[in-house]
Design a protein around this motif. Sequence first.
Motif, PDB file in Angstrom:
ATOM      1  N   SER A 232       1.054  -1.148   0.146  1.00 46.15           N
ATOM      2  CA  SER A 232       0.074   0.159   0.034  1.00 46.15           C
ATOM      3  C   SER A 232       0.991   1.343  -0.011  1.00 46.15           C
ATOM      4  N   TRP A 233       1.842   1.429   0.855  1.00 46.48           N
ATOM      5  CA  TRP A 233       2.840   2.451   0.884  1.00 46.48           C
ATOM      6  C   TRP A 233       3.724   2.481  -0.579  1.00 46.48           C
ATOM      7  N   ARG A 234       3.766   1.507  -1.056  1.00 46.93           N
ATOM      8  CA  ARG A 234       4.583   1.642  -2.501  1.00 46.93           C
ATOM      9  C   ARG A 234       3.589   2.057  -3.655  1.00 46.93           C
ATOM     10  N   ALA A 235       2.075   1.616  -3.560  1.00 51.34           N
ATOM     11  CA  ALA A 235       1.084   2.320  -4.454  1.00 51.34           C
ATOM     12  C   ALA A 235       0.977   3.823  -4.190  1.00 51.34           C
ATOM     13  N   ILE A 236       1.349   4.235  -3.012  1.00 53.08           N
ATOM     14  CA  ILE A 236       1.135   5.704  -2.715  1.00 53.08           C
ATOM     15  C   ILE A 236       2.404   6.344  -3.185  1.00 53.08           C
ATOM     16  N   ALA A 237       3.395   5.519  -3.252  1.00 49.00           N
ATOM     17  CA  ALA A 237       4.809   6.315  -3.908  1.00 49.00           C
ATOM     18  C   ALA A 237       4.655   6.324  -4.963  1.00 49.00           C
ATOM     19  N   ARG A 238       4.169   5.411  -5.853  1.00 47.40           N
ATOM     20  CA  ARG A 238       3.787   5.466  -7.309  1.00 47.40           C
ATOM     21  C   ARG A 238       2.726   6.839  -7.755  1.00 47.40           C
ATOM     22  N   PRO A 258       8.134  15.183   4.056  1.00 41.89           N
ATOM     23  CA  PRO A 258       6.627  15.102   4.473  1.00 41.89           C
ATOM     24  C   PRO A 258       5.838  16.026   4.042  1.00 41.89           C
ATOM     25  N   GLN A 259       5.883  17.027   3.669  1.00 38.13           N
ATOM     26  CA  GLN A 259       5.013  18.051   2.996  1.00 38.13           C
ATOM     27  C   GLN A 259       4.625  17.399   1.818  1.00 38.13           C
ATOM     28  N   GLY A 260       5.523  17.104   0.842  1.00 40.43           N
ATOM     29  CA  GLY A 260       5.040  16.370  -0.527  1.00 40.43           C
ATOM     30  C   GLY A 260       4.262  15.342  -0.231  1.00 40.43           C
ATOM     31  N   ILE A 261       4.497  14.392   0.804  1.00 42.68           N
ATOM     32  CA  ILE A 261       3.714  13.164   0.949  1.00 42.68           C
ATOM     33  C   ILE A 261       2.026  13.576   1.354  1.00 42.68           C
ATOM     34  N   LEU A 262       2.182  14.665   2.281  1.00 41.30           N
ATOM     35  CA  LEU A 262       0.713  15.124   2.692  1.00 41.30           C
ATOM     36  C   LEU A 262       0.086  15.786   1.347  1.00 41.30           C
ATOM     37  N   ASP A 263       0.938  16.443   0.540  1.00 40.94           N
ATOM     38  CA  ASP A 263       0.258  16.878  -0.834  1.00 40.94           C
ATOM     39  C   ASP A 263      -0.406  15.595  -1.742  1.00 40.94           C
ATOM     40  N   THR A 264       0.319  14.751  -1.631  1.00 42.52           N
ATOM     41  CA  THR A 264      -0.145  13.460  -2.538  1.00 42.52           C
ATOM     42  C   THR A 264      -1.141  12.854  -1.771  1.00 42.52           C
TER      43      THR A 264
END
Length: 521
Positions: A232-238, A258-264
């Motif tokens: 599931s983490w890898r799917a979010i990273a894609r 951290p901000q980048g992943i929150l934006d995603t």
Amino acid sequence: MRAETPPGGPEHHPEWGPFGVPLFDGPEAQSLQRVGVIDIGSNSVRMVIFDGAARSPAYFFNEKILCGLGAGFSETGRLNPEGKDRAMVALRRFARLAEAAEVAPLLAVATAAVRDAEDGPEFRESVRRETGLEIRVIDGTEEARLSAQGVLLGWPGAEGIICDIGGSSMELAELKGSGKVGQRATSDLGPLKLMGLTGGKKALRAHIKAEIGKLAKDFAERSDRLFLVGGSWRAIARIDMERRGYPLKVLHEYRMTPQGILDTIKYIGKTDLEALRATTGTSMERMRLVPHAAEVLRVLVRKLKPREIAVSSYGIREGLLYEQMSEALRKRDPLIEAARHSEAQSARMPGFGRQLYRFVEPLFPRARADKKRLIRAACLLHDVSWRAHPDYRAEVCFDNATRANLGGMTHAERVYLGLALLHRYKSSRTGTGFDPALLDLLPEAQVQEAEILGRAMRFGAMFAVANPSDHGTLSFRPKRKELILTLRTDAGRDLFGEVAQARFKALATAMGVVPIVKGGA
């Protein structure tokens, strides 16, 4: 939730498995060529066959079936009936494949779904009866430790917190920077479990916040890096890669802020899942878990406050491989070990890479240890693609370096290594299919240095097919802007023909210095 700091145990005895028995029958079995692991998770069942217990994992076979064993567990407390049927079909196939491949040892492990289900023991017995596989159930803290060891396989000496999310559970573990796993904790924050909660979005967020609050108490000290393990983490990273237009589609060692992943995560919340599935190539079975996993990650990032987030493609299965290694093997550099193995298997003259490294090393007098390992890896890999068609050899070299399943490298280092190998075979990047956007991952000075390394290897490999240092040595005088080749033998003078001269001059031009030859006729 349970947490513990392991006082001792299997991690202090690397020749033993996590169940108190040797994974290999004895010292003579250390030479076994194939090691198999079957991982029975809440969402997927996967078999990996590693081609030996090498420091850098080589995947002889890797197959995954999304069975959904844990689907509906919150309502029934039992394994999903359809999931059990699909898992049994997959396990029968895996047992047959492992037998045909003469895999030993073959270790089957099960995590949260089988661990917690009322009919878990019954399922294990059915599998044993139909396939002969003995499934060993591991608890949450052991799952966390093995996942942490998987991260250590790719990042020796890694420091930070790993977070492994499965279908029915989520684990945290501390990496202490010395190859040791510290504090560990487990929770029920797997997406399949969360999908069974009642009360709507408000209740879901309250539950996640409360559980992560409990976990965070055991990991109060802020960590610079959070390592993400799990599908599931890898799917979010894609999805993050697609949102950013990131040029290198390699998940392992992919870094996010951290901000980048929150934006995603916000982007996921307002985008149709089918559209995300189509753009990332993720299965719909996996994609339907992403919204719940994203909500967990949002709270986790805000609570743990890491400075950087990194994706690890290595987890429990690689952790079990790591378990079998001696301490001496664990301390080896996975990149160099993989490069050595590749040279031994594929180069025209195995062993020449070390000699080439000694020949070109004087051109990089100020290189730190982390740069010298890349130069060394490039020299070991400089000739492993020689069987490729000459028109595409440079392109193949670049792709092999940047997209290979190699541990111990950042994405910037992958591009550096790939560029060096590209220029080993071609002076210009024109016509190689090279994506210029990849250069954004490297400072301009590093791009130039990689090109110089490639041209140096190109010259050294042409100058002599055996040890080039026997016949000539390179020296670099930065202040005088001079590159000096000293020919030491009559053979060296004979070897320095027109093609070698042209490549030596091209190297000097790339360095912006004057080429000088000493000891010539």
